[in-house]
Design a protein around this motif. Structure first.
Motif, PDB file in Angstrom:
ATOM      1  N   ALA A 105      57.085  59.753  60.014  1.00  0.00           N
ATOM      2  CA  ALA A 105      55.317  60.115  59.901  1.00  0.00           C
ATOM      3  C   ALA A 105      55.287  61.761  59.556  1.00  0.00           C
ATOM      4  CB  ALA A 105      54.637  60.115  61.463  1.00  0.00           C
ATOM      5  N   PHE A 109      56.933  63.662  57.115  1.00  0.00           N
ATOM      6  CA  PHE A 109      57.702  64.098  56.162  1.00  0.00           C
ATOM      7  C   PHE A 109      56.233  64.145  55.317  1.00  0.00           C
ATOM      8  CE2 PHE A 109      62.010  64.905  55.749  1.00  0.00           C
ATOM      9  CZ  PHE A 109      63.129  64.660  55.527  1.00  0.00           C
ATOM     10  N   PRO A 110      55.741  62.589  54.818  1.00  0.00           N
ATOM     11  CA  PRO A 110      54.595  62.538  54.694  1.00  0.00           C
ATOM     12  C   PRO A 110      53.569  63.370  55.204  1.00  0.00           C
ATOM     13  CG  PRO A 110      54.445  60.603  55.682  1.00  0.00           C
ATOM     14  CD  PRO A 110      55.499  61.226  56.384  1.00  0.00           C
ATOM     15  N   PHE A 162      53.589  66.619  53.202  1.00  0.00           N
ATOM     16  CA  PHE A 162      52.344  66.727  52.122  1.00  0.00           C
ATOM     17  C   PHE A 162      51.157  66.823  52.119  1.00  0.00           C
ATOM     18  CE2 PHE A 162      56.172  67.135  49.453  1.00  0.00           C
ATOM     19  CZ  PHE A 162      57.264  66.157  50.121  1.00  0.00           C
ATOM     20  N   ARG A 163      50.670  66.256  52.959  1.00  0.00           N
ATOM     21  CA  ARG A 163      49.318  66.118  53.920  1.00  0.00           C
ATOM     22  C   ARG A 163      48.859  67.157  53.918  1.00  0.00           C
ATOM     23  NH1 ARG A 163      46.177  62.136  57.478  1.00  0.00           N
ATOM     24  NH2 ARG A 163      43.792  63.065  56.998  1.00  0.00           N
TER      25      ARG A 163
END
Lengths: 341, 222
Positions: A160, A162-163, A166-167
């Protein structure tokens, strides 16, 4: 050659046959004259500690806001446990902000990326500590994630975070400060650094590679994060390609330097406690080369990192934080955060 | 890449503990748990790198937007949320339909939703059109899982390509368990209808692949 290693090769694994580039360069600069001290404010007048601790507070606050607990609570608690751990130094975010400001960027442009760096860093550490990986029961002086939340939740917390990194960059970076084309480069840079040619490679070799892989492992595991942080800061501020490459080499040198000194400090601690250097958790420069050579290497890396910054005189005193950072990595003149990592 | 990595991690011993996937031994069985974890992480990272670097002929603003959208779909508000609730529901006899729907909307439908929405944004859809497609995806995502539950009860491992009968063994809550096979089939048909309604206003020729996909999901036998 002092630092050359004969790397074992196996049918499935590829190891570079020569010493890693950063150490080769460090050896070459060993006998070169030391870089000149900048004419501007000297490092001794710059209060790195205050600069750093102020930034830590800001980053901690933003990270706290970025991961509010909601349904399902367990995953958020697991994520927060690792990201908001006490005593964390936040070196990657600080390098990112300092690099951004060096090239005239505003720190508001850098904060979301700085936070993202911590998120992905935390994600990779959570996975690193898993029983099937390094099997570490503790991290930063506290129980590691999976010992509290379970292995399944720890895997998912990493997945969770990692993304989320980016978000967070996409949702929080002001587009009037950073055009989307540059944002894409930042995202690509972070993705590359954590992926199969970056930190994941380092971790894999740490687990599966032979004892002679220490250089490659250290570069991939620690140099990569330093490099990524510095480069992201430069990208955000719109630095030129040449400047970005300088920051890349700087960041890599500092990242590895930091780890070499950590290894030396740990070895010394071991010796003080146990009377010998028998502890060799994973790959250690001291275990591979001995204390003397490790010390030499540290000095070479220090010189190399500073040399990269020397080409940036036109930015005046803005380069001082990154300059001071190098000395801190080598000397540890003060303590930052409550506990060692 | 994202789909694959989520399956790789899902199959791990401490997760669903599956030995078989897509008709072959699972990743960790062949390469070891440590490599399976790392390879999953690497695929996750590479997916984002690939999107950022390889997308051509699309304005940067849109690429940034889809990266954000994908990240949201696969994280703690999407895919991971579904997995977490799924894990915490195992062995719990009180799991109701709402709960089950939450799991499936997040665990299965999130990535489908992401895929469809990403395509729409990249293709230049307006906000209204994006929302229609989002709803379409949620329907077929849920539909996928309902059919999956039905198949798990009615088919063998060989036909499925993955371990069958697992749900019953693990005492997992499924649609057939909650509402019976017949009502599950009815629900599946309803979802398929609702999905296709979202596409009614689009050019039928251009919508054909998506309609076909919905039907495939509804009528597949493995």
């Amino acid at each position: 050659m002092v630092f050359s290693t004969v790397l074992t090769s196996s049918p499935q694994l590829y190891f570079p046959k020569t010493t890693s580039p950063i150490i080769q360069r460090a050896i070459r600069t060993c006998s070169a004259s030391f870089s000149t001290t900048p004419q501007r404010i000297s490092n001794s007048q710059f209060d790195l500690r205050t600069y750093w601790t102020t930034l830590i507070q800001e980053i901690n606050h933003k990270l706290d806001e970025a991961i509010p607990v909601q349904y399902p609570q367990q995953i958020y608690e697991a994520m927060r446990h690792s990201v908001l751990a006490k005593g964390v130094k936040r070196a990657p975010p600080v390098m990112c902000v300092a690099a951004c400001e060096l090239f005239g960027g505003h720190r508001l442009a850098a904060f979301p990326t700085a936070c993202a760096l911590e998120m992905v860093h935390a994600a990779s550490l959570i996975h690193d500590d898993l029983p099937c990986m390094d099997d570490d029961p503790s991290r930063r002086g506290q129980p590691s994630n999976h010992t509290i939340f379970g292995v399944d939740m720890a895997i998912l917390a990493g997945d969770a975070l990692f993304p989320l990194g980016f978000r967070h960059i996409v949702s929080h970076t002001p587009t009037d400060l950073v055009p989307e084309t540059r944002l894409l480069k930042v995202i690509a840079e972070i993705a590359r650094a954590v992926g199969s040619t970056g930190m994941a490679a380092g971790q894999f070799l740490d687990l599966e590679g032979g004892p002679n892989a220490v250089d490659f492992v250290q570069e991939k595991k620690y140099g990569e994060m330093g490099e990524c942080s510095a480069v992201c800061g430069a990208l955000l501020a719109g630095a030129s390609d040449e400047e970005i490459q300088r920051l890349r080499r700087y960041g890599r040198a500092v990242g590895v330097l930091y780890q070499v000194v950590d290894d030396m400090l740990e070895a010394k601690l071991d010796k003080d406690i146990n009377g010998d250097n028998k502890k060799n958790k994973g790959k250690s420069y001291v275990a591979a080369y001995g204390v003397e050579k490790a010390t030499e290497l540290a000095e070479d890396l220090r010189a190399q990192a500073k040399k990269e910054l020397d080409g940036l005189e036109k930015y005046g005193e803005k380069v001082v934080p990154l300059y001071s950072f190098v000395d801190y990595a080598a000397d540890r003149g003060f303590s930052v955060g409550d506990q060692a990592e | 890449m994202i789909h694959t990595m989520s399956l790789m991690h899902d199959d791990l011993p401490f997760m669903d503990n599956d030995d078989l996937r897509r008709g072959k031994p699972t990743n960790h069985k062949v390469f070891g748990e440590d490599v399976a974890v790392l390879a999953g992480d690497a695929l996750l990272a590479y997916a984002f790198e690939h999107m950022a670097v390889a997308t051509k002929g699309v304005p940067s603003e849109r690429i940034v937007r889809v990266i954000g959208e994908l990240a949201k779909c696969i994280g703690s508000e999407g895919l991971v949320a579904g997995q977490v609730v799924d894990i915490c529901s195992e062995g719990n006899a009180d799991v109701g339909l709402d709960h089950l729907e939450f799991i499936h909307i997040h665990k299965t439908a999130a990535l489908l939703e992401g895929s469809v929405v990403l395509g729409a944004i990249l293709g230049g859809a307006n906000d209204q059109e994006v929302e229609k497609l989002r709803k379409f995806a949620r329907c077929i995502g849920l539909l996928f899982q309902v059919v999956d539950d039905i198949l798990d009860v009615t088919k063998s491992s060989q036909e499925l390509g993955k371990t069958a009968g697992k749900d019953l063994l693990a005492d997992k809550t499924t649609y057939p368990k909650l509402i019976g096979i017949d009502k599950s089939r009815e629900f599946a048909a309803k979802l398929n209808r609702e999905a296709q309604e979202q596409l009614a206003e689009f050019d039928p020729e251009k919508a054909a692949p998506l309609i076909a996909l919905a039907n495939y999901i509804a009528y597949r036998d493995h």
